[in-house]
Write an enzyme that holds these catalytic residues in place. Structure first.
Site, PDB file in Angstrom:
ATOM      1  N   LYS A   1       6.279 -24.653  -8.815  1.00  0.00           N
ATOM      2  CA  LYS A   1       5.906 -25.919  -8.193  1.00  0.00           C
ATOM      3  C   LYS A   1       7.102 -26.865  -8.130  1.00  0.00           C
ATOM      4  CE  LYS A   1       1.872 -27.622  -9.109  1.00  0.00           C
ATOM      5  NZ  LYS A   1       0.716 -28.289  -9.765  1.00  0.00           N
TER       6      LYS A   1
ATOM      7  N   GLU B   1      12.295 -20.043 -16.802  1.00  0.00           N
ATOM      8  CA  GLU B   1      12.218 -18.585 -16.680  1.00  0.00           C
ATOM      9  C   GLU B   1      12.275 -18.152 -15.221  1.00  0.00           C
ATOM     10  OE1 GLU B   1       9.415 -19.674 -20.189  1.00  0.00           O
ATOM     11  OE2 GLU B   1      10.051 -20.533 -18.268  1.00  0.00           O
TER      12      GLU B   1
ATOM     13  N   GLY C   1      -2.048 -24.178 -12.761  1.00  0.00           N
ATOM     14  CA  GLY C   1      -1.446 -22.870 -12.532  1.00  0.00           C
ATOM     15  C   GLY C   1      -2.406 -21.716 -12.708  1.00  0.00           C
ATOM     16  N   ARG C   2      -3.229 -21.771 -13.760  1.00  0.00           N
ATOM     17  CA  ARG C   2      -4.131 -20.650 -14.038  1.00  0.00           C
ATOM     18  C   ARG C   2      -5.315 -20.610 -13.085  1.00  0.00           C
ATOM     19  NH1 ARG C   2      -3.774 -24.481 -17.759  1.00  0.00           N
ATOM     20  NH2 ARG C   2      -5.588 -25.610 -18.552  1.00  0.00           N
TER      21      ARG C   2
ATOM     22  N   GLU D   1      -5.610 -20.944 -22.631  1.00  0.00           N
ATOM     23  CA  GLU D   1      -4.794 -22.102 -22.290  1.00  0.00           C
ATOM     24  C   GLU D   1      -5.683 -23.298 -21.949  1.00  0.00           C
ATOM     25  OE1 GLU D   1      -0.588 -21.997 -20.393  1.00  0.00           O
ATOM     26  OE2 GLU D   1      -1.949 -22.396 -18.723  1.00  0.00           O
TER      27      GLU D   1
ATOM     28  N   HIS E   1     -11.348   4.904 -27.287  1.00  0.00           N
ATOM     29  CA  HIS E   1     -10.550   5.769 -28.153  1.00  0.00           C
ATOM     30  C   HIS E   1      -9.542   4.977 -28.973  1.00  0.00           C
ATOM     31  CE1 HIS E   1     -12.068   9.573 -26.400  1.00  0.00           C
ATOM     32  NE2 HIS E   1     -12.290   8.782 -25.353  1.00  0.00           N
TER      33      HIS E   1
ATOM     34  N   LYS F   1       9.022 -25.139 -25.477  1.00  0.00           N
ATOM     35  CA  LYS F   1      10.005 -25.253 -24.399  1.00  0.00           C
ATOM     36  C   LYS F   1      11.080 -26.279 -24.742  1.00  0.00           C
ATOM     37  CE  LYS F   1       6.895 -24.101 -20.536  1.00  0.00           C
ATOM     38  NZ  LYS F   1       6.312 -24.619 -19.277  1.00  0.00           N
TER      39      LYS F   1
END
Length: 537
Positions: free
Chosen positions: A202, A208, A262-263, A348, A379, A499
């Site tokens: 954005k 990152e 964002g999510r 979050e 399993h 951060k």
């Protein structure tokens, strides 16, 4: 969670705690029929939960006491319910029909939403038809999405989920981790002349994402020259100045809005790689599925409302029974990334310890969300779910039809799907073990307590529409739980401190002279060890 409504729920829990699902089914032959709902292409069977009609009524009253209806309307109509950031929460507008206005600060946002979607559609078609050429005139074959968090988890999960509807001549890659290995391994698989990078940030300043984007840019320039950047990079951003500085034509910038977290952003321009993969028509079908569940959530009475019931059942176990985690178990390989996506969506959003009044929350919020596709999980961790000491409610997600009808694979998959919920609910008694001739010494080990709660979500087939409805179902479930817990679900301040400290530590790792470290003794010692190994001591 100290309201009168919650105290009523607790009394109902106390009155029913001794009941086993075996008893509940024996007492009511129509239990499954009465506790099965259908909406938006999905069937929800919640009969295998430790609930009675009276307990369900008390849970619905809990939602009403939390003023869920008021908060729901506030969200859908653009009120700034994200109050710590003074923002509206309008991911529902992203899939709203264009002719139905949604007003934020006195302005209908739907024309902007439709403009972006139309622009995405034109671009996606150009790439899919081979009309968008790379710098050397070659057709694009590889799409590399560079983002992180919601700019990665959503589109990566969706591209995998909707692969049966994708254009198979296009290969989709997703780079998120700042670990150089992630980008390096992707770049080894693609040819620069046929690769398009989508940089999703954005602000166009996310550390990152921009580190990976700059490294990808350097790789491309080394292969094709500086002039190639404009034909091999597009941006999903709102920062035109930074996008232009990077070398991307702002005509190839796809915007979104601060009222989209964002999510929750998959239906926005963040979904551009998905639209390229499956095409604009299928993308619209996905949005239609989202919208159908939005309408169901907003309009349906709570006792028949899929997201509300799943949310209240989750609260029942988390706060009433002390269950600390919740498993999501999709019996479809295409949904392999769904649990990871839901981890961010749920944890979050509701991993909060401060309420809407700025006080410490009373009780617990935000269970740990986890899971793997069936039958793989059977399993590995199902042993703990069946016979362990932790109560772990589970969502089982399956489909009647397979996109890959290979022999009897799907019948065997779904036989396991149905068997697991039955086994978890009813278990196996010591008497049953003895009747099978199991030796007395082994009876304790071969007994299954059962009474382990599950929700079954079953659709005819995984399609863009059922997929969109499923994601909206979980979005609204998370919202409902946040309202009942009296927390703000749409900020994420908890990601900021790490951060900030990383920004401080980075120059201490790279500076030539020995830095004056003012951290705790552990962190300082680790930094010195790192510098020594890197030859900077």
């Amino acid at each position: 969670m100290n309201s009168q409504a919650w105290q009523t729920v607790q009394r109902e829990i106390a009155a029913t705690r001794h009941l086993h699902l075996r008893d509940l089914f024996a007492e009511d032959p129509r239990r499954a029929e009465n506790m099965t709902l259908r909406a938006c292409g999905w069937t929800l069977d919640y009969s295998k939960h430790r609930v009675t009609p009276a307990l369900l009524r008390s849970l619905v009253e809990l939602a009403e006491a939390a003023e869920l209806r008021k908060w729901t309307e506030a969200m859908f109509t653009g009120e700034p319910i994200n109050r710590t950031e003074n923002r509206a929460v309008l991911h529902t507008a992203l899939r709203n029909p264009a002719d139905e206005p949604v007003v934020v600060n006195g302005r209908d946002v739907m024309p902007e939403v439709r403009t972006v979607l139309d622009k995405m559609g034109v671009f996606a078609d150009q790439v899919r038809k081979g009309e968008w050429k790379g710098h050397t005139g070659k057709r694009i074959r590889n799409i590399v999405n560079i983002g992180i968090g919601g700019s990665d988890l959503g589109p990566a999960m969706a591209c995998e989920a909707l692969k049966p509807f994708s254009k198979r001549t296009l290969r989709m890659f997703f780079v998120s981790n700042i670990d150089g290995t992630h980008l390096a391994e992707v770049l080894r698989q693609v040819q620069p002349a046929q690769t398009l990078f989508i940089v999703a940030s954005k602000t166009f300043t996310t550390q990152e994402t921009m580190t990976n984007a700059r490294s990808a840019r350097a790789w491309l320039v080394a292969k094709l020259g500086e002039a190639a950047v404009a034909r091999h990079f597009v941006a999903v951003s709102t920062n035109a100045a930074e996008v232009s500085k990077f070398g991307i034509d702002t005509a190839n910038m796809f915007g979104f809005w601060d009222w989209v977290g964002g999510r929750y952003s998959l239906p926005s321009a963040i979904g551009l790689p998905v639209m390229i993969a499956i095409g604009p028509k299928n993308f619209q079908r996905m949005l239609n599925g989202y919208h159908a569940m939005d309408v169901h959530f907003r309009k349906t009475p709570y006792e028949r409302n899929l997201p509300v019931l799943l949310a209240l059942l989750g609260i029942l176990y988390h706060n009433g029974y002390g269950a600390e985690s919740h498993a999501v178990l999709p019996y479809d390989q295409y949904l392999a990334r769904l649990p990871a996506y839901l981890q961010q969506l749920d944890m979050e959003s509701n991993g909060k310890s401060v309420d809407r009044q700025g006080q410490a929350v009373i009780g617990s919020t935000g269970p740990v969300i986890w899971g793997e596709p069936g039958t793989n999980g059977q399993h590995s961790f199902y042993q703990l779910i069946h016979q362990g000491t932790h109560l772990i409610p589970c969502d089982f997600i399956g489909f009647c039809q397979s996109h890959n009808p290979l022999g009897d694979h799907h019948d065997k998959l779904m036989a396991n799907f149905f068997a697991q919920t039955e086994a978890l609910a009813f278990g196996k008694t010591a008497a049953q073990c003895r009747a099978e001739g199991i030796s007395e010494a082994l009876v304790p080990y071969r007994t299954f307590e059962g009474n382990r709660p599950t929700s079954t979500l079953l659709a005819d087939e995984l399609t863009p529409a059922t997929f969109g409805a499923l994601l909206a179902l979980y979005e609204h479930k998370v919202f409902v739980q946040g309202i009942v817990w009296d927390i703000f679900s749409f900020d994420q301040w908890g990601v900021q401190l790490g951060k900030q400290l990383a920004d401080k530590i980075l120059p201490e790792l790279t500076v030539a002279a020995e830095p004056d470290l003012l951290h705790d003794s552990s962190t300082s010692a680790l930094i010195r060890r790192y510098r020594k190994v890197r030859g900077r001591a």
